[in-house]
Design an enzyme around this catalytic site. Sequence first.
Site, PDB file in Angstrom:
ATOM      1  N   ASP A   1       0.875  -1.156   0.000  1.00 51.12           N
ATOM      2  CA  ASP A   1       0.000   0.000   0.000  1.00 51.12           C
ATOM      3  C   ASP A   1       0.926   1.223   0.000  1.00 51.12           C
ATOM      4  OD1 ASP A   1      -2.342   1.648   0.568  1.00 51.12           O
ATOM      5  OD2 ASP A   1      -1.440   1.874   2.559  1.00 51.12           O
TER       6      ASP A   1
ATOM      7  N   ASP B   1      -0.104   5.195   0.665  1.00 48.32           N
ATOM      8  CA  ASP B   1      -0.339   6.261   1.642  1.00 48.32           C
ATOM      9  C   ASP B   1      -0.441   5.692   3.043  1.00 48.32           C
ATOM     10  OD1 ASP B   1      -0.424   8.532  -0.082  1.00 48.32           O
ATOM     11  OD2 ASP B   1      -2.268   7.701  -0.899  1.00 48.32           O
TER      12      ASP B   1
ATOM     13  N   GLU C   1      -0.326  11.371   4.403  1.00 46.35           N
ATOM     14  CA  GLU C   1      -1.677  11.945   4.462  1.00 46.35           C
ATOM     15  C   GLU C   1      -1.692  13.423   4.867  1.00 46.35           C
ATOM     16  OE1 GLU C   1      -4.103  10.935   2.981  1.00 46.35           O
ATOM     17  OE2 GLU C   1      -4.050   8.763   2.879  1.00 46.35           O
TER      18      GLU C   1
ATOM     19  N   GLY D   1      -9.692   7.442  -1.883  1.00 46.69           N
ATOM     20  CA  GLY D   1      -9.728   8.140  -3.172  1.00 46.69           C
ATOM     21  C   GLY D   1     -10.109   9.597  -2.972  1.00 46.69           C
ATOM     22  N   GLY D   2      -9.308  10.485  -3.551  1.00 45.63           N
ATOM     23  CA  GLY D   2      -9.511  11.921  -3.354  1.00 45.63           C
ATOM     24  C   GLY D   2     -10.822  12.424  -3.930  1.00 45.63           C
TER      25      GLY D   2
ATOM     26  N   GLU E   1     -13.565  10.674  -4.589  1.00 42.91           N
ATOM     27  CA  GLU E   1     -14.645  10.069  -3.801  1.00 42.91           C
ATOM     28  C   GLU E   1     -14.767  10.768  -2.440  1.00 42.91           C
ATOM     29  OE1 GLU E   1     -12.228   8.551  -5.366  1.00 42.91           O
ATOM     30  OE2 GLU E   1     -13.067   6.942  -6.600  1.00 42.91           O
TER      31      GLU E   1
ATOM     32  N   ARG F   1      -7.345  17.139 -10.060  1.00 42.41           N
ATOM     33  CA  ARG F   1      -6.112  17.199 -10.874  1.00 42.41           C
ATOM     34  C   ARG F   1      -5.174  18.264 -10.302  1.00 42.41           C
ATOM     35  NH1 ARG F   1      -9.436  15.538 -15.278  1.00 42.41           N
ATOM     36  NH2 ARG F   1     -10.303  17.606 -15.599  1.00 42.41           N
TER      37      ARG F   1
ATOM     38  N   THR G   1      -4.792   3.011  -3.681  1.00 38.78           N
ATOM     39  CA  THR G   1      -5.928   3.710  -4.274  1.00 38.78           C
ATOM     40  C   THR G   1      -5.545   5.132  -4.688  1.00 38.78           C
ATOM     41  OG1 THR G   1      -6.671   4.416  -2.108  1.00 38.78           O
ATOM     42  CG2 THR G   1      -7.646   2.423  -2.974  1.00 38.78           C
TER      43      THR G   1
ATOM     44  N   ASP H   1      -1.901  -0.051   6.146  1.00 36.91           N
ATOM     45  CA  ASP H   1      -1.913   0.797   7.346  1.00 36.91           C
ATOM     46  C   ASP H   1      -3.326   1.115   7.835  1.00 36.91           C
ATOM     47  OD1 ASP H   1      -2.436   2.548   5.076  1.00 36.91           O
ATOM     48  OD2 ASP H   1      -2.362   4.150   6.560  1.00 36.91           O
TER      49      ASP H   1
END
Length: 260
Positions: free
Chosen positions: A3, A5, A12, A45-46, A48, A75, A115, A175
Amino acid sequence: MFDVDGTLANTEEAHRQAFNQQFAAVGLNWHWDKAEYKRLLKVSGGVERMKHYMRQNQLGVPAEDEDGFIKQLHREKTQSYNQLLQQGGIRLRPGIARLIQQAREQGIHLAITTTTTRVNVETLLRVNLGEAALSWFDCWVCGEDVQHKKPDPEVYLLALQQLSLQPEQCIALEDSANGVAAALAAQIPCLVTENDYTHGDDFSGALSVMENLGEPDKPGAHLSGLPLPTCVQIEDLRDWLAQAQRRTQASTQVPSMGHS
Ligand code: XBP
Ligand code: MG
């Protein structure tokens, strides 16, 4: 299977900062503080995450095409985030570079299973390990490669397919509760290294939870599950996996009825 992040690095805070920078840049009075962001991380997901925040707070955007606006905002957030990464302040977590190196020496396949957006991973790896590191991974599955993000197992199922491996031949390093759920739904043994944002998450089903993977001079505490040393080596992970397999076999064996 790594994974990204929160696992490869504690990214984060930089994501949060990038979101907030872009909200301000487009004149939205949204601001995500740490407590709010911890709650919002339940949605991976950013794009989402922003849509969820809007729905939850009944917010709108200054555009007719809401979907297009959010995608464009994302973006720009990705660009801001990459600028933050390029400043070089976000280092890999303890043990990550060391284990990647050991795995390469032993011919073990490596995968990225995240993700987040692919360019974010490329920049993180390039800044910390150099350009060559991008070729060290046999498989990359990122946010844009899946229909359904974690906790859906799609990211892991795609990685298994691309690597032509069975789940029990792999380890998912995660994590978060969403990451653990995704790995487990794909039946992949999961090792958690928690962090401030995921401390308190439900990790039941993970084989072990550690503070981090540790370095010889910087131990990472074992927190629960199958034991692992405070500086995890590839050999420890092989033993750990074998121990987990024996445990699964023992629990699925039909008890002998004996003969009379
Ligand atoms: C955690 C995430 C990501 C990032 C944001 O990813 O939920 O969505 O917070 O990334 P991981 P994007 O699976 O690596 O833990 O804004 O690029 O979607
Ligand atoms: Mg994560």
